[in-house]
Design a protein around this motif. Structure first.
Motif, mmCIF file in Angstrom:
data_model
loop_
_atom_site.group_PDB
_atom_site.id
_atom_site.type_symbol
_atom_site.label_atom_id
_atom_site.label_comp_id
_atom_site.label_asym_id
_atom_site.label_seq_id
_atom_site.Cartn_x
_atom_site.Cartn_y
_atom_site.Cartn_z
ATOM 1 N N PRO A 1 -23.873 107.901 -103.763
ATOM 2 C CA PRO A 1 -24.621 107.818 -104.976
ATOM 3 C C PRO A 1 -25.212 106.505 -105.296
ATOM 4 C CG PRO A 1 -21.978 107.269 -104.787
ATOM 5 C CD PRO A 1 -22.642 107.826 -103.416
ATOM 6 N N GLY A 2 -25.967 106.423 -106.380
ATOM 7 C CA GLY A 2 -26.498 105.360 -106.767
ATOM 8 C C GLY A 2 -26.528 105.244 -108.175
ATOM 9 N N ALA A 3 -27.358 103.982 -108.820
ATOM 10 C CA ALA A 3 -27.094 103.844 -110.173
ATOM 11 C C ALA A 3 -27.905 105.252 -111.093
ATOM 12 C CB ALA A 3 -27.764 102.500 -110.497
ATOM 13 N N ALA A 4 -28.930 105.513 -110.475
ATOM 14 C CA ALA A 4 -29.799 106.586 -111.356
ATOM 15 C C ALA A 4 -28.574 107.707 -111.310
ATOM 16 C CB ALA A 4 -30.640 106.974 -110.394
ATOM 17 N N ASP A 5 -27.357 108.048 -110.711
ATOM 18 C CA ASP A 5 -26.694 109.173 -110.772
ATOM 19 C C ASP A 5 -25.687 109.023 -111.821
ATOM 20 O OD1 ASP A 5 -27.512 110.716 -108.315
ATOM 21 O OD2 ASP A 5 -26.694 109.183 -107.168
ATOM 22 N N LEU A 6 -25.576 108.139 -112.477
ATOM 23 C CA LEU A 6 -24.379 107.709 -113.730
ATOM 24 C C LEU A 6 -24.624 108.994 -114.582
ATOM 25 C CD1 LEU A 6 -23.525 105.149 -112.208
ATOM 26 C CD2 LEU A 6 -23.233 104.258 -114.441
ATOM 27 N N ASP A 7 -25.817 109.122 -115.111
ATOM 28 C CA ASP A 7 -25.779 109.926 -116.289
ATOM 29 C C ASP A 7 -25.619 111.353 -115.727
ATOM 30 O OD1 ASP A 7 -26.762 107.894 -118.049
ATOM 31 O OD2 ASP A 7 -28.700 108.199 -117.640
ATOM 32 N N ALA A 8 -25.757 111.637 -114.418
ATOM 33 C CA ALA A 8 -25.549 113.100 -114.062
ATOM 34 C C ALA A 8 -24.008 113.186 -113.941
ATOM 35 C CB ALA A 8 -26.434 113.260 -112.872
ATOM 36 N N LEU A 9 -23.222 112.355 -114.080
ATOM 37 C CA LEU A 9 -21.442 112.475 -113.620
ATOM 38 C C LEU A 9 -20.756 112.057 -115.036
ATOM 39 C CD1 LEU A 9 -21.461 110.267 -110.401
ATOM 40 C CD2 LEU A 9 -21.288 112.665 -110.780
ATOM 41 N N PRO A 10 -21.067 113.191 -116.068
ATOM 42 C CA PRO A 10 -20.431 112.790 -117.267
ATOM 43 C C PRO A 10 -19.076 112.838 -117.251
ATOM 44 C CG PRO A 10 -21.709 114.782 -117.468
ATOM 45 C CD PRO A 10 -22.056 114.455 -116.256
ATOM 46 N N TYR A 11 -18.591 114.119 -116.668
ATOM 47 C CA TYR A 11 -16.928 114.001 -116.506
ATOM 48 C C TYR A 11 -16.404 112.924 -116.004
ATOM 49 C CZ TYR A 11 -12.418 116.302 -116.335
ATOM 50 O OH TYR A 11 -11.110 116.527 -116.583
ATOM 51 N N LEU A 12 -16.818 112.500 -114.719
ATOM 52 C CA LEU A 12 -16.356 111.370 -113.847
ATOM 53 C C LEU A 12 -16.182 110.183 -114.928
ATOM 54 C CD1 LEU A 12 -15.109 110.932 -111.188
ATOM 55 C CD2 LEU A 12 -17.300 109.780 -110.486
ATOM 56 N N THR A 13 -17.238 110.099 -115.765
ATOM 57 C CA THR A 13 -17.198 108.785 -116.686
ATOM 58 C C THR A 13 -16.296 109.124 -117.938
ATOM 59 O OG1 THR A 13 -19.641 108.555 -116.213
ATOM 60 C CG2 THR A 13 -18.880 107.457 -118.225
ATOM 61 N N GLN A 14 -16.015 110.253 -118.196
ATOM 62 C CA GLN A 14 -14.916 110.679 -119.313
ATOM 63 C C GLN A 14 -13.445 110.260 -118.559
ATOM 64 O OE1 GLN A 14 -17.613 114.445 -121.022
ATOM 65 N NE2 GLN A 14 -15.342 114.623 -120.755
ATOM 66 N N VAL A 15 -13.311 110.675 -117.310
ATOM 67 C CA VAL A 15 -12.104 110.149 -116.713
ATOM 68 C C VAL A 15 -11.790 108.662 -116.738
ATOM 69 C CG1 VAL A 15 -11.118 110.273 -114.296
ATOM 70 C CG2 VAL A 15 -12.047 112.148 -115.195
ATOM 71 N N LEU A 16 -12.867 107.988 -116.220
ATOM 72 C CA LEU A 16 -12.695 106.414 -116.373
ATOM 73 C C LEU A 16 -12.375 105.860 -117.604
ATOM 74 C CD1 LEU A 16 -12.975 103.929 -114.793
ATOM 75 C CD2 LEU A 16 -15.449 103.939 -115.327
ATOM 76 N N LYS A 17 -13.215 106.427 -118.686
ATOM 77 C CA LYS A 17 -13.078 106.166 -120.132
ATOM 78 C C LYS A 17 -11.470 106.302 -120.721
ATOM 79 C CE LYS A 17 -17.692 106.129 -121.904
ATOM 80 N NZ LYS A 17 -18.411 106.702 -122.841
ATOM 81 N N GLU A 18 -11.126 107.430 -120.231
ATOM 82 C CA GLU A 18 -9.619 107.997 -120.727
ATOM 83 C C GLU A 18 -8.770 106.882 -119.869
ATOM 84 O OE1 GLU A 18 -6.801 110.415 -122.448
ATOM 85 O OE2 GLU A 18 -8.354 109.257 -122.954
ATOM 86 N N ALA A 19 -9.150 106.783 -118.690
ATOM 87 C CA ALA A 19 -8.183 105.667 -118.030
ATOM 88 C C ALA A 19 -8.118 104.325 -118.809
ATOM 89 C CB ALA A 19 -8.555 105.621 -116.524
ATOM 90 N N MET A 20 -9.287 103.960 -119.156
ATOM 91 C CA MET A 20 -9.303 102.722 -119.800
ATOM 92 C C MET A 20 -8.760 102.740 -121.105
ATOM 93 S SD MET A 20 -13.161 101.865 -118.317
ATOM 94 C CE MET A 20 -13.580 100.348 -119.065
ATOM 95 N N ARG A 21 -8.806 103.711 -121.990
ATOM 96 C CA ARG A 21 -8.074 103.807 -123.149
ATOM 97 C C ARG A 21 -6.382 103.673 -122.801
ATOM 98 N NH1 ARG A 21 -4.931 107.350 -125.962
ATOM 99 N NH2 ARG A 21 -4.836 109.168 -124.230
ATOM 100 N N LEU A 22 -5.884 104.305 -121.716
ATOM 101 C CA LEU A 22 -4.513 104.361 -121.569
ATOM 102 C C LEU A 22 -4.144 103.143 -120.929
ATOM 103 C CD1 LEU A 22 -3.930 107.958 -120.221
ATOM 104 C CD2 LEU A 22 -3.048 106.906 -122.631
ATOM 105 N N TYR A 23 -4.835 102.446 -120.076
ATOM 106 C CA TYR A 23 -4.689 101.307 -119.575
ATOM 107 C C TYR A 23 -5.953 100.041 -119.706
ATOM 108 C CZ TYR A 23 -0.907 103.979 -117.304
ATOM 109 O OH TYR A 23 0.021 104.970 -116.941
ATOM 110 N N PRO A 24 -5.903 99.801 -120.888
ATOM 111 C CA PRO A 24 -7.080 98.775 -121.030
ATOM 112 C C PRO A 24 -6.623 97.484 -120.195
ATOM 113 C CG PRO A 24 -5.768 98.863 -123.005
ATOM 114 C CD PRO A 24 -5.229 99.973 -121.993
ATOM 115 N N ALA A 25 -7.770 96.890 -119.647
ATOM 116 C CA ALA A 25 -7.572 95.723 -118.530
ATOM 117 C C ALA A 25 -7.222 94.395 -119.288
ATOM 118 C CB ALA A 25 -8.710 95.414 -117.600
ATOM 119 N N GLY A 26 -8.027 94.582 -120.493
ATOM 120 C CA GLY A 26 -7.458 93.420 -121.538
ATOM 121 C C GLY A 26 -6.685 93.989 -122.687
#
Length: 458
Positions: free
Chosen positions: A305-330
């Motif tokens: 994968p490369g940077a250009a693939d981020l927009d094509a991986l919306p569900y993976l991005t949603q997974v990450l955002k939900e992990a950051m909701r439950l476990y915010p690093a700050g």
């Protein structure tokens, strides 16, 4: 300005010590309980008379926006914790204020444009490939994802910072950061401290770690500055050495070191937390893991994968955002009020220590249904638009929002994609306790069993 707000409610605690023991035992749980029992603006008292701390906690999205953004000039990084971080890790973007901060931000911002950050993708995928290679040859098919992602993100950010000098930095950072971090945290939350110059065991141990860490950074910086115009590398340190403007001049060697230390601290610990808990949550939820993997396999079709693939991986991005909701690093962000302010109908006095808490706001029942449930569908574009802007703020907000947030998202999504394409993960440790260091950290193992997917590309 006349304040019309009411007095701030809060837990009574013990007669002499207030909520000191509760905060020491479980600060995040104490803040959650305070919101549920007393509302969105809470006053918490802790400590004995004469050393008593008074803390005003703001838990609503609207209150967080007020503190971090709309009235940010009134809520400054002047508290004891930031002073300790400043003395340990320098006066970089994380801790500097006023003209120092504005000058640093103007000089450093061009290094974090989306185009520039996208260029760091190769370093991320190279380090992730090395991690996967090590997993393939490991005799044990169980890994602690916190340890693994911490090593991955440190190596990735060190490669981006130092280029070919990555190995010289990684070992020292791995050895010294935990010592300095624990020392800083202890001093930041202590009501009284011995001067750093006193030869106590803790002071001497931390001073030795700082000396070693500063020495390796200074050595690499000196080499870059000596190269001058001959330096052609695209690593971040070379770019920092060359950063210049007519208005702001250049960064001197100590300023460059301060930025490097902040990038090392914020650039690996925070992203490691997000990535580790995303993997752990997927390991606990096989249906969401399978859906994320299907998206990765379909989009990448076997390639890196490369940077250009981020927009094509919306569900993976949603997974990450939900992990950051439950476990915010700050999980908690501190400020100090310059003048009295009215927040949520309550008056916060001048000089008060104030916190906003992503850990609590991200679980606020006013914004999140069944808030402890892992549900990446919360982050579809339609549902994101329905929520207040600061219902989710893992990168802070306002003029002091994290400059590296696009890099953190890029690194996490690319690493997740590469791992999920090659491995299925099953949680060995379902419940992973957490506590607060300078960033959120696991207080126990987060082990996952790895099962290599048949036919996965090496």
């Amino acid at each position: 300005m006349t304040m019309t707000g009411t007095a701030v409610p809060g837990p009574a605690g013990l007669p002499l010590l207030g909520s000191m023991f509760e905060l020491k035992r479980d600060s995040l749980g104490t803040f959650l309980n305070a919101q549920r029992e007393h509302g969105d603006v809470v006053r918490i008292i802790a400590g004995p008379p004469g050393l008593r701390a008074e803390l005003y906690a703001v838990f609503s999205a609207e209150g967080a926006q007020q503190v971090l953004a709309t009235e940010s000039a009134n809520f400054r990084k002047d508290n004891a914790f930031y002073q300790e971080v400043r003395e340990s890790f320098g006066n970089g973007l994380l801790t500097s204020q006023d003209d120092d901060y504005l000058r640093q931000r103007r000089l450093v911002q061009p290094l974090f444009t989306r185009r520039r950050v996208d260029g760091y993708a190769d370093a991320v995928t190279a380090e992730t490939s090395a991690l996967l290679s090590a997993w393939r040859t490991a005799p044990d098919a169980t890994v602690d994802v916190v340890d693994e992602t911490t090593r991955l993100t440190l190596r990735a950010v060190a490669r981006i910072l130092f280029g070919t000098d990555v190995e010289a930095a990684v070992d020292v950072v791995q050895r010294c950061f935990p010592i300095i971090g624990e020392y800083t945290l202890t001093r930041g939350y202590s009501p009284a401290n011995f001067p750093r110059s006193w030869p106590t065991p803790a002071n001497r141990r931390a001073a030795a770690a700082m000396e070693d860490l500063f020495a390796v950074c200074d050595g690499i910086i000196e080499k870059r500055r000596a190269d001058g115009d001959a330096a052609t590398g695209e690593d971040l340190l070379t770019l920092l050495s060359q950063a210049e403007s007519a208005e702001d001049g250049t960064l001197d060697a100590s300023e460059i070191r301060d930025q490097v230390l902040v990038f090392l601290l914020a650039g690996h610990e925070t992203t490691a937390t997000s990535l580790a808990f995303a993997l752990h949550l997927l390991a606990c939820h096989p249906e969401q893991q399978a859906r994320a993997r299907d998206e990765v396999v379909r989009v990448l079709n076997g390639r890196t994968p490369g940077a250009a693939d981020l927009d094509a991986l919306p569900y993976l991005t949603q997974v990450l955002k939900e992990a950051m909701r439950l476990y915010p690093a700050g999980p908690v962000i501190g400020r100090r009020a310059v003048a009295a302010a009215e927040v949520g109908g309550h008056t916060i006095p001048a000089g008060a220590d104030v916190i906003v808490a992503p850990w609590v706001t991200h679980r606020h029942p006013g914004y999140w249904d069944d808030p402890e449930r892992f549900d990446p569908e919360r982050f579809t574009p339609e549902r994101e638009k329905e929520r207040p802007r600061y219902a989710w703020f893992p990168f802070g907000g306002g003029p002091r929002a994290c400059i590296g947030q696009h890099f953190s998202m890029l690194e996490s999504v690319l690493a997740l994609a590469m791992i999920l394409r090659e491995y299925e993960l099953d949680a060995v440790d379902v419940d992973v306790p957490v506590d607060t260091g300078i960033t959120l950290r696991a207080a126990g193992p987060a082990r996952c069993a790895l099962r290599r997917i048949e036919g996965a590309s090496a």
